[in-house]
Scaffold this active site. Structure first.
Site, PDB file in Angstrom:
ATOM      1  N   HIS A  17       0.841  -1.208   0.000  1.00 22.00           N
ATOM      2  CA  HIS A  17       0.000   0.000   0.000  1.00 22.00           C
ATOM      3  C   HIS A  17       0.874   1.256   0.000  1.00 22.00           C
ATOM      4  O   HIS A  17       0.604   2.218  -0.725  1.00 22.00           O
ATOM      5  CB  HIS A  17      -0.875   0.059   1.257  1.00 22.00           C
ATOM      6  N   LYS A  41     -15.620  -6.559   5.227  1.00 19.79           N
ATOM      7  CA  LYS A  41     -14.582  -7.456   5.758  1.00 19.79           C
ATOM      8  C   LYS A  41     -14.504  -7.280   7.272  1.00 19.79           C
ATOM      9  O   LYS A  41     -14.572  -6.156   7.772  1.00 19.79           O
ATOM     10  CB  LYS A  41     -13.210  -7.091   5.176  1.00 19.79           C
ATOM     11  N   SER A 131      -3.072  -8.253   3.254  1.00 17.46           N
ATOM     12  CA  SER A 131      -3.147  -8.206   4.708  1.00 17.46           C
ATOM     13  C   SER A 131      -3.356  -9.598   5.299  1.00 17.46           C
ATOM     14  O   SER A 131      -2.772  -9.937   6.333  1.00 17.46           O
ATOM     15  CB  SER A 131      -4.265  -7.264   5.141  1.00 17.46           C
TER      16      SER A 131
HETATM   17  P1  ADP Z   1      -6.214  -5.843   0.754  1.00 20.84           P
HETATM   18  O1  ADP Z   1      -6.672  -6.386  -0.560  1.00 20.84           O
HETATM   19  O2  ADP Z   1      -4.772  -6.190   1.088  1.00 20.84           O
HETATM   20  O3  ADP Z   1      -7.168  -6.042   1.907  1.00 20.84           O
HETATM   21  P2  ADP Z   1      -7.171  -3.121   0.629  1.00 20.84           P
HETATM   22  O4  ADP Z   1      -8.592  -3.497   0.544  1.00 20.84           O
HETATM   23  O5  ADP Z   1      -6.750  -2.290   1.785  1.00 20.84           O
HETATM   24  O6  ADP Z   1      -6.128  -4.319   0.548  1.00 20.84           O
HETATM   25  O7  ADP Z   1      -6.747  -2.453  -0.724  1.00 20.84           O
HETATM   26  C1  ADP Z   1      -6.650  -1.095  -1.011  1.00 20.84           C
HETATM   27  C2  ADP Z   1      -6.026  -0.931  -2.381  1.00 20.84           C
HETATM   28  O8  ADP Z   1      -4.632  -1.271  -2.312  1.00 20.84           O
HETATM   29  C3  ADP Z   1      -6.608  -1.845  -3.449  1.00 20.84           C
HETATM   30  O9  ADP Z   1      -6.601  -1.139  -4.671  1.00 20.84           O
HETATM   31  C4  ADP Z   1      -5.648  -2.995  -3.487  1.00 20.84           C
HETATM   32  O10 ADP Z   1      -5.651  -3.626  -4.755  1.00 20.84           O
HETATM   33  C5  ADP Z   1      -4.332  -2.271  -3.242  1.00 20.84           C
HETATM   34  N1  ADP Z   1      -3.312  -3.160  -2.721  1.00 20.84           N
HETATM   35  C6  ADP Z   1      -3.406  -3.994  -1.676  1.00 20.84           C
HETATM   36  N2  ADP Z   1      -2.244  -4.668  -1.496  1.00 20.84           N
HETATM   37  C7  ADP Z   1      -1.394  -4.235  -2.478  1.00 20.84           C
HETATM   38  C8  ADP Z   1      -0.056  -4.568  -2.854  1.00 20.84           C
HETATM   39  N3  ADP Z   1       0.630  -5.486  -2.204  1.00 20.84           N
HETATM   40  N4  ADP Z   1       0.487  -3.925  -3.911  1.00 20.84           N
HETATM   41  C9  ADP Z   1      -0.244  -3.007  -4.580  1.00 20.84           C
HETATM   42  N5  ADP Z   1      -1.509  -2.660  -4.294  1.00 20.84           N
HETATM   43  C10 ADP Z   1      -2.076  -3.267  -3.253  1.00 20.84           C
END
Ligand code: ADP
Length: 163
Positions: A17, A41, A131
């Site tokens: 992130h 979630k 995560s």
């Molecule tokens: P997760 O899928 O890990 O629960 P979130 O829902 O917080 O993550 O995702 C927020 C944004 O960050 C989404 O667009 C997701 O695709 C992106 N994201 C999550 N993990 C990564 C990563 N390792 N590299 C790039 N983007 C990511």
């Protein structure tokens, strides 16, 4: 001034992130990180805890001039309209993200055609990082160095171990 929002669950914010956030600052002047408070979630951390963690990360990375944290309750599009911000940043990992992100971006633009989603391709080293994997690693005493920002690492491990 080009502004964008970066929404997500950030439960917790990972180095994947953070990499997307840093790179988005090459395109936008200001970014608001938006940990969702209405996620379906089941989250490990409360919204307030996630906000505090992201604030600490922003400070540790010296990004506070250009990055802020906020949260929203209703529709993301309504938040954007209220702020007059028309760009949403999302990260795109291989295999897992495209179809879901396609639907989400289309749905948001369907609500208000002024809204565009900009996708940044994940850095290869974070392409498998999510995560849930971090939680499993921490629970089983795996090394999570370099996968989660140092300033929230101990808090994360303690929370995972608590169960
Ligand atoms: P997760 O899928 O890990 O629960 P979130 O829902 O917080 O993550 O995702 C927020 C944004 O960050 C989404 O667009 C997701 O695709 C992106 N994201 C999550 N993990 C990564 C990563 N390792 N590299 C790039 N983007 C990511």
């Amino acid at each position: 001034m080009k502004k964008a929002v970066y929404p997500g669950s950030f439960d917790p914010m990972t180095c994947g992130h953070l990499d997307i956030l840093r790179r988005s600052l090459n395109i936008f002047d200001e970014v608001i990180v938006l940990p969702a408070s209405n996620s379906t979630k089941k989250s490990l951390f409360t919204t307030q805890q996630r906000i505090d963690q992201i604030r600490r990360i922003i400070a540790a990375e010296h990004l506070e001039d250009r990055v802020s944290v906020d949260t929203f309750d209703g529709l993301l599009v309504d938040y954007c309209i209220g702020k007059g911000i028309w760009t949403i940043i999302r990260g795109l990992r291989p295999f897992s993200d495209f179809e879901y992100e396609f639907e989400l971006a289309s749905a948001n633009r369907g609500i208000d055609s002024r809204i565009e989603t900009v996708f940044l391709i994940t850095n290869l080293q974070y392409s498998y990082l999510r995560s849930s994997i971090l939680k499993d690693l921490a629970r089983l005493d795996g090394d999570i160095t370099g996968k989660i920002p140092e300033c929230i690492k101990d808090e994360f491990i303690a929370r995972v171990k608590k169960g």
